[in-house]
Design an enzyme around this catalytic site. Structure first.
Site, short mmCIF file in Angstrom:
data_model
loop_
_atom_site.label_atom_id
_atom_site.label_comp_id
_atom_site.label_asym_id
_atom_site.label_seq_id
_atom_site.Cartn_x
_atom_site.Cartn_y
_atom_site.Cartn_z
N ASP A 238 65.71 -13.19 1.02
CA ASP A 238 67.04 -13.17 1.18
C ASP A 238 67.75 -14.18 1.36
O ASP A 238 67.33 -15.22 1.93
CB ASP A 238 67.35 -12.17 2.55
CG ASP A 238 68.68 -11.94 3.06
OD1 ASP A 238 69.56 -11.79 1.87
OD2 ASP A 238 69.17 -12.01 3.93
N ASN B 101 70.73 -3.44 -2.84
CA ASN B 101 71.28 -4.45 -3.90
C ASN B 101 72.15 -3.82 -5.15
O ASN B 101 72.76 -4.38 -5.86
CB ASN B 101 70.15 -5.35 -4.15
CG ASN B 101 69.79 -5.98 -2.97
OD1 ASN B 101 68.62 -6.57 -3.19
ND2 ASN B 101 70.59 -6.36 -2.31
#
Length: 164
Positions: free
Chosen positions: A26, A74
Site C-alpha cells: 500500500d 481496488n
C-alpha cells in the site's frame, strides 16, 4: 574483517525470525505522487521492492511470504490505473520467473481469479506451474482478495444464515 559468529549464535538469531511474513502493498501511488511522478511509477517501484523482499526472505529461511498486492476493492480505482496494474502484474509474472527459479521459490496466487482477463489467468497458471516443483519457500500473492468478499463468501457457506 567481519565479525565471526558461532553456529549457536546464528541458530539463536534464526529462531527469532518469523516463520510467515505478510505484507500489504500500500502507498506506492502516494509515494510516486509525493515525488511528482505518475502513480504507476510508484507501482513499478514497488515491484523492485518486492524482488528484494522475496530474495531476502529466501536467504533468511522465512517459510512463507504473503503479499497482498491487489484487493478486490481496488477495482473501484480509475480504469486507467487498474489497467496499468494489470499490465504490471502480467509483466512481473513473466519477468520474475527466472528469479523465482534461482531462489527456488514456489509461486501461489490466492484470491478470486475469474475477474482477471483470460490472458492474465493463463499467465498466472503458467507461472504457478513453472515454479510448482521448486523446493524452496512459497510466495503467496493475494490478488483480487479482500475482506469484504471473503466474509461475504464465507457467510454464504454457513447453513441457515441469512444476510440482511
Amino acid at each position: 574483517m567481519g565479525t565471526q559468529h558461532t553456529g549457536s549464535e546464528i541458530e539463536a538469531r534464526q529462531e527469532r525470525l518469523p516463520r510467515h511474513i505478510a505484507i500489504i502493498m500500500d502507498g506506492n501511488g502516494r509515494w510516486a505522487q509525493q515525488r511528482k511522478l505518475p502513480r504507476h511509477a510508484g507501482h513499478r517501484a514497488g515491484v523492485k521492492s518486492v524482488r528484494m523482499v522475496v530474495e531476502q526472505c529466501a536467504r533468511r529461511g522465512i517459510e512463507v511470504l504473503t503479499l497482498f498486492a491487489f484487493s478486490s476493492e481496488n477495482w473501484a480505482r480509475p480504469r486507467q490505473e487498474v489497467n496499468q496494474l494489470m499490465d504490471l502484474f502480467m509483466n512481473a509474472l513473466r519477468g520474475e520467473i527466472k528469479r523465482l527459479q534461482k531462489n527456488r521459490v514456489r509461486l501461489c496466487i490466492i484470491g478470486e481469479r475469474r475477474a482477471f482477463s483470460e490472458k492474465l489467468q493463463k499467465r498466472i497458471a503458467d507461472a504457478e506451474q513453472a515454479t510448482e516443483n521448486n523446493d524452496g519457500r512459497p510466495l503467496q500473492i493475494a490478488a483480487n482478495y479482500g475482506c469484504r468478499s471473503s466474509v461475504s463468501k464465507a457467510s454464504r457457506r454457513l447453513p441457515g444464515l441469512r444476510l440482511v
